[in-house]
Structures are given as C-alpha cells and as structure tokens.
Design a protein around this motif. Structure first.
Motif, PDB file in Angstrom:
ATOM      1  N   TYR A 319       0.841  -1.201   0.000  1.00  0.00           N
ATOM      2  CA  TYR A 319       0.000   0.000   0.000  1.00  0.00           C
ATOM      3  C   TYR A 319       0.872   1.244   0.000  1.00  0.00           C
ATOM      4  CZ  TYR A 319      -3.543   3.412   1.221  1.00  0.00           C
ATOM      5  OH  TYR A 319      -4.369   4.508   1.207  1.00  0.00           O
ATOM      6  N   ARG A 320       0.487   2.214  -0.817  1.00  0.00           N
ATOM      7  CA  ARG A 320       1.356   3.369  -1.065  1.00  0.00           C
ATOM      8  C   ARG A 320       1.318   4.427   0.034  1.00  0.00           C
ATOM      9  NH1 ARG A 320      -1.600   6.862  -5.782  1.00  0.00           N
ATOM     10  NH2 ARG A 320      -3.714   6.870  -4.917  1.00  0.00           N
ATOM     11  N   ARG A 321       0.351   4.344   0.942  1.00  0.00           N
ATOM     12  CA  ARG A 321       0.322   5.277   2.069  1.00  0.00           C
ATOM     13  C   ARG A 321       0.614   4.511   3.364  1.00  0.00           C
ATOM     14  NH1 ARG A 321      -3.811   7.776  -1.313  1.00  0.00           N
ATOM     15  NH2 ARG A 321      -3.326   9.990  -1.615  1.00  0.00           N
ATOM     16  N   ASP A 322       0.476   5.201   4.484  1.00  0.00           N
ATOM     17  CA  ASP A 322       0.767   4.553   5.764  1.00  0.00           C
ATOM     18  C   ASP A 322      -0.510   4.074   6.434  1.00  0.00           C
ATOM     19  OD1 ASP A 322      -0.387   6.910   6.611  1.00  0.00           O
ATOM     20  OD2 ASP A 322       1.437   7.743   7.492  1.00  0.00           O
ATOM     21  N   ARG A 323      -0.362   3.470   7.598  1.00  0.00           N
ATOM     22  CA  ARG A 323      -1.519   2.909   8.314  1.00  0.00           C
ATOM     23  C   ARG A 323      -2.570   3.975   8.600  1.00  0.00           C
ATOM     24  NH1 ARG A 323      -2.451  -1.437  11.991  1.00  0.00           N
ATOM     25  NH2 ARG A 323      -0.299  -2.106  11.769  1.00  0.00           N
ATOM     26  N   ASN A 325      -3.458   6.442   6.956  1.00  0.00           N
ATOM     27  CA  ASN A 325      -4.196   6.857   5.764  1.00  0.00           C
ATOM     28  C   ASN A 325      -4.838   5.687   5.029  1.00  0.00           C
ATOM     29  OD1 ASN A 325      -3.674   9.930   5.150  1.00  0.00           O
ATOM     30  ND2 ASN A 325      -1.763   9.123   5.963  1.00  0.00           N
ATOM     31  N   TRP A 345       3.863  -0.983   4.167  1.00  0.00           N
ATOM     32  CA  TRP A 345       3.351   0.380   4.073  1.00  0.00           C
ATOM     33  C   TRP A 345       4.275   1.245   3.213  1.00  0.00           C
ATOM     34  CZ3 TRP A 345      -1.319   0.110   5.911  1.00  0.00           C
ATOM     35  CH2 TRP A 345      -1.612  -0.669   7.023  1.00  0.00           C
ATOM     36  N   LEU A 346       3.705   2.346   2.721  1.00  0.00           N
ATOM     37  CA  LEU A 346       4.461   3.345   1.964  1.00  0.00           C
ATOM     38  C   LEU A 346       5.290   2.692   0.856  1.00  0.00           C
ATOM     39  CD1 LEU A 346       5.493   5.648   4.931  1.00  0.00           C
ATOM     40  CD2 LEU A 346       4.031   6.304   3.010  1.00  0.00           C
ATOM     41  N   SER A 347       4.623   1.859   0.079  1.00  0.00           N
ATOM     42  CA  SER A 347       5.295   1.142  -1.008  1.00  0.00           C
ATOM     43  C   SER A 347       4.374   1.063  -2.210  1.00  0.00           C
ATOM     44  CB  SER A 347       5.689  -0.267  -0.568  1.00  0.00           C
ATOM     45  OG  SER A 347       6.536  -0.222   0.556  1.00  0.00           O
ATOM     46  N   ARG A 365       9.941   2.337  -2.263  1.00  0.00           N
ATOM     47  CA  ARG A 365       9.444   3.042  -1.077  1.00  0.00           C
ATOM     48  C   ARG A 365       8.817   4.370  -1.482  1.00  0.00           C
ATOM     49  NH1 ARG A 365       9.114  -0.996   2.482  1.00  0.00           N
ATOM     50  NH2 ARG A 365      11.077  -2.149   2.594  1.00  0.00           N
ATOM     51  N   ARG A 367       7.033   8.207   0.140  1.00  0.00           N
ATOM     52  CA  ARG A 367       6.865   9.124   1.265  1.00  0.00           C
ATOM     53  C   ARG A 367       5.667  10.008   0.980  1.00  0.00           C
ATOM     54  NH1 ARG A 367      12.559  11.682  -0.383  1.00  0.00           N
ATOM     55  NH2 ARG A 367      11.933  12.762  -2.306  1.00  0.00           N
ATOM     56  N   PRO A 379       1.270  10.503  -2.107  1.00  0.00           N
ATOM     57  CA  PRO A 379       2.498   9.706  -2.018  1.00  0.00           C
ATOM     58  C   PRO A 379       3.419   9.980  -3.199  1.00  0.00           C
ATOM     59  CG  PRO A 379       0.660   8.338  -2.747  1.00  0.00           C
ATOM     60  CD  PRO A 379       0.092   9.688  -2.453  1.00  0.00           C
TER      61      PRO A 379
END
Length: 477
Positions: A319-323, A325, A345-347, A365, A367, A379
């Motif tokens: 998933y391209r955002r974090d937990r 989001n 996460w963030l991938s 990765r 950000r 992202p």
C-alpha cells in the motif's frame, strides 16, 4: 425505562466473542460470535441517549440508533427490529459489514472517554433474533397495482428499491447477469464477513413477497434497454461498478496477475460448492503461494484474508500510504494482521518480474508529500529505494470503475459522466431518458453497501412519484 440506560460509566465496552486467529484461518465462517440476550441488553444500555445523536447523523441511512438501542436495553426486541427495519432494508447485513468504526461508532459521543457503544453488533443481534423468531415476514401489499418496474441489478441498491416498491404493490422484476441474487454481497464479500445464508434468506423473502428475479439475464444480449422500457412503466439501473481499475507498469500482462473480483468470486463460488475451473487448476487458488495484494481498501482486506484461509505460503499487502491513511476499516486491518498478513506500508509497484508467470513484484518506497485535491497527502516515490517481493500470485485491488453502459445496453442515448457513471437529476434520480432512473455505485462511484441501500430507497421514492404522475395523466387523457 430510564434505569435501563446511561450505563456507559459503569459498564465497559464489550464486543461479542471473537474467534481465535489460529482457529478461524481454517474456514470461512464469520469471525465474531453473536451476543446473547443479556450481553446485547447490557451493551445497548451503555447508550447515552444524547440530545444530538451523532451516530444517527453520520449513518447514511439515518438509522434511529438511540431508539432501537433503548428498546433493546428494555428487552423489547421485536419493537427494536421494527424500528431498525423502518430505515434499513438489510439491518443484519449492515450490522456485519458496515465500517462502523468510520460511521456510527466512530462518531459516538462517549467514544473518547468510555469507548463507543457496539452499535453494529447490537444491530446484528436484533436482526438475527427477528429472523430466528419469525418476525421477518414476506411483504403483503394492501393492493396490487398494475404498473411494473424493471430493476437492472440485484445488488443492495436494486434489492432495497425492489422492496420499497413492492410494499406499495407495484409489480417488480429484477434482472441480474449472475446466477444468484445479491451482487457483491454474494460474490464479492467473503463468508468470514458475511455468511451467504444471511443474504439468501433476505433475497428469498423478496421472492416470497412476489418480486420476480430474472437471473443469468444480461442486458444487451438477452434484451436491450429499449426492450425493457417497452415492457415496464419505469426502469432502475442499479448495476454497481465492476470494471477493475487498471495498472500500467512493466510486466502487468504476466500470468497469475489477477483482478480482485475474479479472485473473490472464484473463492465464493467454491464456498457454494460450484465447479470453478480456474480455481481447480490453481490459477485462482492461493494455496502454497507467495501472494502479494496491491491496494489498501476493504476489497484488498477481503483478498488478503481470503488468501491466508486458502493456505498461502505468505501474504503481503502493498500500500502506497501509511496505516493512518489506510482507506480500509481499522478492524479489518487488525484482523488481517492477527491472521498473519504482512503490510508493506508506503510502497508502490514498479514492475512485475518473471518469464511467463509473475515471480516477483518490484516495488519502491514512498513518502507522503503535499496534500492532493482531496486534502490527503500525496504519495511520491523515494529515489533509489527499489526492492523485490517473491510472488506467485498477484491480486490487483485498486478499485472499480463503471462499465460502458451505453454500449453494453445498446442504448447510446443514455448519458454518462466523463467517469462513466450514469448522469442523473439528483433531485429525482432520473437519467436523461424519461422513466429510467439510476442509483447506487453506478451513479456515485464505488462506495459502501449502506450508501447503495440509501440510494435504492431514495430512487424508489422518486419512482413512486413518477408512476403516480403517469397514472394520473392516463386517467385524465
């Protein structure tokens, strides 16, 4: 009674018993058990009966939640069900699959200091109790009307509209291209969230009520939109959105890269005991495979949790955002982690690698940068951060878009938006074609079941007004 309520200070929040992850991984049964009578009464008694009920305000259906919580606390369960069913055509389904943590419970006024009332679990208990006691009966209209309505799509929007129209006495025909009614409730949502007999008894009740289902019926092949317009006094398009959102990266055409709905449908069909060739030959079976699911919504959660139950070697969610989001339900993420799913996460995906079939997912990765048009942080890739994940089955759960309905239905005159959703007058829910209405995801885009039910109910209200006006015109002529 007053003594049955406002107990959130003395009674702690308690969910129904949750099956241990090690046990639930071996079947597709629901994760949560059901409250017993005393447990449901006790948890309902925690309701603060606040003057401005935010649970009610933030429910798309406007459910009278404090009222049926009060009735449950008082032991008046049949009255509680009648209250719940007055605004919701499928309370037992919404109690199971609504993201209550984002809607009613997430806006409960005691949430911050005392933890929310377990609204969804009580709703499920009320409705299941009603079915068990025979309180849910077929619809018996006071009069039979000679006007008929055709509904295209047997998902939640179509079923809700069908019920509301049948209550008045209209002759209702529901057309669906699948062999079972229920749409995504049947084939898209796994049994561990919604056991299929729960959907079957609801659609069975509608059949007993005199609603006619035409299954394995495809508009465009078995009949055109014009054919149905000729047959019925009004039409409702409630097809939902089924076309998978695409992904353009190198290697996306390799074997064993599958769309989420194909994967979930195959699993649900196996649960029904159907013969599913692509499951039998292993293409849609995760057993002993390294599985990577791309996406972060509820469909992605359904896929990862299905894969672990099928015996996957490993399951990763990219998933391209974090937990924080994550668009999927917080509870679903927690359940998935308990069951052994790894969240990356963030991938984001850069490419799929392999000869004929996928062997690895190359990711990078990400950000979170500046907010996008919706206010969420957009992202962006981190340069030089690529890494590989072993993968024998990749599942794309990136969302859904509308199919080309004008072409599919043989109705080029049907107006759609630039996104492919049906254009309607939102005051009446009628399309640009007289007497043809639309509701649910095919109007608003991919959304929640509870919103589809709301839209189906609203469309039924507009259709009733339209049919009464048509009847008055014919009498005056």
């Amino acid at each position: 009674m007053a003594e049955d309520l406002l107990k959130f200070v003395s009674i702690e929040q308690r969910m129904p018993t949750k099956r241990e992850a090690a046990k639930r991984l071996h079947d597709f049964d629901e994760v949560y058990a059901e409250f017993d009578t005393e447990g449901a009464k006790e948890q309902a008694s925690r309701c603060s009966q606040c003057g401005v009920p935010f649970c009610h305000i933030h429910c798309p259906l406007g459910n009278n939640i404090p009222d049926w919580l009060r009735l449950t606390a008082e032991g008046r369960l049949e009255d509680a069900y009648e209250m719940a069913a007055s605004t919701n055509n499928m309370p037992e389904i919404c109690g199971r699959i609504c993201p209550q943590d984002r809607l009613c419970e997430g806006n409960c006024v005691i949430e911050k200091d005392f933890n929310a009332v377990t609204i969804g679990s009580v709703e499920k208990y009320i409705a299941d109790t009603a079915w068990e006691n025979g309180w849910v009966k077929p619809i018996t209209p006071e009069v039979e009307l000679d006007q008929s309505v055709g509904i295209i799509g047997a998902g939640p929007a179509g079923l809700a509209a069908a019920e509301e129209l049948r209550k008045v006495g209209y002759q209702v025909h529901v057309y669906d291209r699948h062999d079972r009614a229920g749409g995504l409730l049947v084939y898209g949502i796994p049994g561990f969230k919604l056991e299929k007999d729960v959907v079957g008894r609801r659609t069975g009740r509608l059949e007993q009520s005199g609603i006619t289902f035409h299954l394995d019926f495809e508009i465009g092949n078995d009949a055109s939109l014009a054919d149905l317009r000729e047959k019925h006094d009004a039409l409702l398009i409630a097809t939902g959105v089924y076309r998978a959102r695409g992904l353009k990266v190198p290697g996306v055409g390799l074997g064993n890269i599958r769309e989420a709905l194909d994967y979930l449908t195959a699993s649900n069909r196996k649960g029904f005991g159907d013969t599913v060739p692509e499951f039998e030959n292993g293409n849609l079976d995760a057993k002993d495979k390294n599985v990577v699911v791309l996406g972060g919504g509820d469909t992605a959660m359904d896929c990862v949790r299905t894969a672990v139950r099928q015996g996957a070697k490993s399951v990763k969610c990219l998933y391209r955002r974090d937990r924080a989001n994550m668009p999927g339900s917080v509870r679903e993420v927690q359940n998935a982690e308990e069951e052994g799913v790894e969240f990356v996460w963030l991938s984001g995906p850069e490419a799929f690698l392999g000869d004929e079939n996928v062997e690895k997912v190359r990711a990078y990765r990400m950000r979170l940068g500046a907010p996008d048009a919706t206010g969420r942080q957009a992202p962006e890739p981190v340069p030089g951060s690529a890494f590989d994940l072993d993968c024998e089955l990749a599942v794309l759960a990136l969302g859904f878009e509308p199919e080309d309905l004008p072409a599919l239905f043989g109705a080029p005159e049907l107006r759609v938006t630039r996104w492919g959703t049906v254009t309607v007058d939102h005051a009446t829910m009628m399309s640009n074609i007289d007497g043809v209405f639309a509701a649910g995801d095919i109007v608003r885009g991919a959304s929640l079941v509870v919103w589809a039910i709301r839209d189906g109910r609203d469309a039924a209200t507009s259709i009733k007004k339209f049919l009464r006006a048509q009847k008055a015109k014919s009498k005056a002529a």
